[in-house]
Design a protein around this motif. Structure first.
Motif, PDB file in Angstrom:
ATOM      1  N   LYS A   1       0.833  -1.196   0.000  1.00 54.54           N
ATOM      2  CA  LYS A   1       0.000   0.000   0.000  1.00 54.54           C
ATOM      3  C   LYS A   1       0.872   1.253   0.000  1.00 54.54           C
ATOM      4  O   LYS A   1       1.774   1.376   0.819  1.00 54.54           O
ATOM      5  CB  LYS A   1      -0.908   0.001   1.226  1.00 54.54           C
ATOM      6  N   MET A   2       0.590   2.164  -0.916  1.00 54.58           N
ATOM      7  CA  MET A   2       1.384   3.376  -1.034  1.00 54.58           C
ATOM      8  C   MET A   2       0.458   4.586  -0.979  1.00 54.58           C
ATOM      9  O   MET A   2       0.125   5.180  -2.008  1.00 54.58           O
ATOM     10  CB  MET A   2       2.186   3.363  -2.334  1.00 54.58           C
ATOM     11  N   ASP A   3       0.022   4.936   0.219  1.00 53.16           N
ATOM     12  CA  ASP A   3      -0.811   6.119   0.348  1.00 53.16           C
ATOM     13  C   ASP A   3       0.076   7.350   0.528  1.00 53.16           C
ATOM     14  O   ASP A   3       1.304   7.264   0.557  1.00 53.16           O
ATOM     15  CB  ASP A   3      -1.808   5.967   1.498  1.00 53.16           C
ATOM     16  N   LYS A   4      -0.545   8.512   0.662  1.00 53.46           N
ATOM     17  CA  LYS A   4       0.228   9.747   0.732  1.00 53.46           C
ATOM     18  C   LYS A   4       1.094   9.817   1.989  1.00 53.46           C
ATOM     19  O   LYS A   4       2.210  10.345   1.954  1.00 53.46           O
ATOM     20  CB  LYS A   4      -0.706  10.952   0.648  1.00 53.46           C
ATOM     21  N   ALA A   5       0.586   9.295   3.100  1.00 50.11           N
ATOM     22  CA  ALA A   5       1.374   9.302   4.332  1.00 50.11           C
ATOM     23  C   ALA A   5       2.636   8.464   4.158  1.00 50.11           C
ATOM     24  O   ALA A   5       3.729   8.864   4.582  1.00 50.11           O
ATOM     25  CB  ALA A   5       0.529   8.777   5.492  1.00 50.11           C
TER      26      ALA A   5
END
Length: 220
Positions: free
Chosen positions: A139-143
């Protein structure tokens, strides 16, 4: 999980033209008393808008564009205040509600261009990079993106200083959604990150390649 980050290119821009659509230009032209906008050549809409804007006083023009882009979130009084402040300060860099900063930037720079510099200018930073890990489905979210960028940023960077715990820790980081204005991914590993030039300056990216390990619970 260990990630490898490679910075490919960093750009500083005073405008992101792609933000404004044909529909935006047509609607704004109507608000600036140019009713024939829909019949105009799409290639000339921006130029026509600038000509229409020039017939208005800067503060009045700012009110009209702010109302179009932020009328549902801001009161009439707030729009009045911001439209005056924009002539003397880069409101988009300091506005306390971070979720509005990106739109304030686009409004500010449209007016900056239309009035040939009467409004103070701001900037956006676009970071092109690749991020790889052993798990292609990670998972590569903004955080996560910001935490991965952390080690490549100068210690004087404002995001590192204001959000030190979030950038280094594994807690909640809701501000990341508004620090990164836009995130595009291609080929599962190439990222185009758009943010404020005030939050991340080009010269604050001091490394071109590094590795960083992030615990899985930092993604939750």
């Amino acid at each position: 999980m260990k990630y490898k980050i490679n910075i490919e290119k960093v750009q500083t821009l005073d405008e992101i033209k792609e933000y404004w659509t044909k529909e935006d230009y047509i609607e704004l032209l109507k608000r600036f008393d140019y009713p024939e906008a829909e019949e105009s050549d799409p290639e000339t809409l921006r130029e026509l808008l600038f000509m229409a804007i020039s017939d208005f006083e800067p503060v009045e023009a700012a009110k009209l564009v702010l109302d179009y882009k932020l009328g549902e979130e801001l009161s009439e009084g707030q729009i009045e205040q911001i439209s005056n402040d924009m002539l003397i300060d880069t409101v988009c860099e300091e506005y306390p509600e971070m979720e509005l900063q990106s739109r304030l930037f686009h409004v500010n720079q449209l007016l900056f261009k239309a009035y040939n510099g009467k409004f103070p200018s701001s900037s956006a930073t676009i970071i092109h990079c690749s991020i790889t890990s052993p798990d292609a489905s990670a998972k590569m979210d903004k955080a996560t993106i910001l935490r991965l960028l952390n080690d490549g940023l100068s210690d004087r960077n404002i995001v590192k200083r204001l959000f030190e715990e979030q950038m280094n820790g594994n807690g909640e980081f809701p501000e990341a959604e508004n620090i990164i204005w836009d995130l595009e991914v291609s080929d599962n590993e190439h990222y185009k990150i758009t943010t404020s030039g005030n939050l991340i300056k080009k010269d604050e990216i001091i490394a071109s390649e590094w590795e960083k390990e992030i615990e899985e619970n930092s993604e939750k």
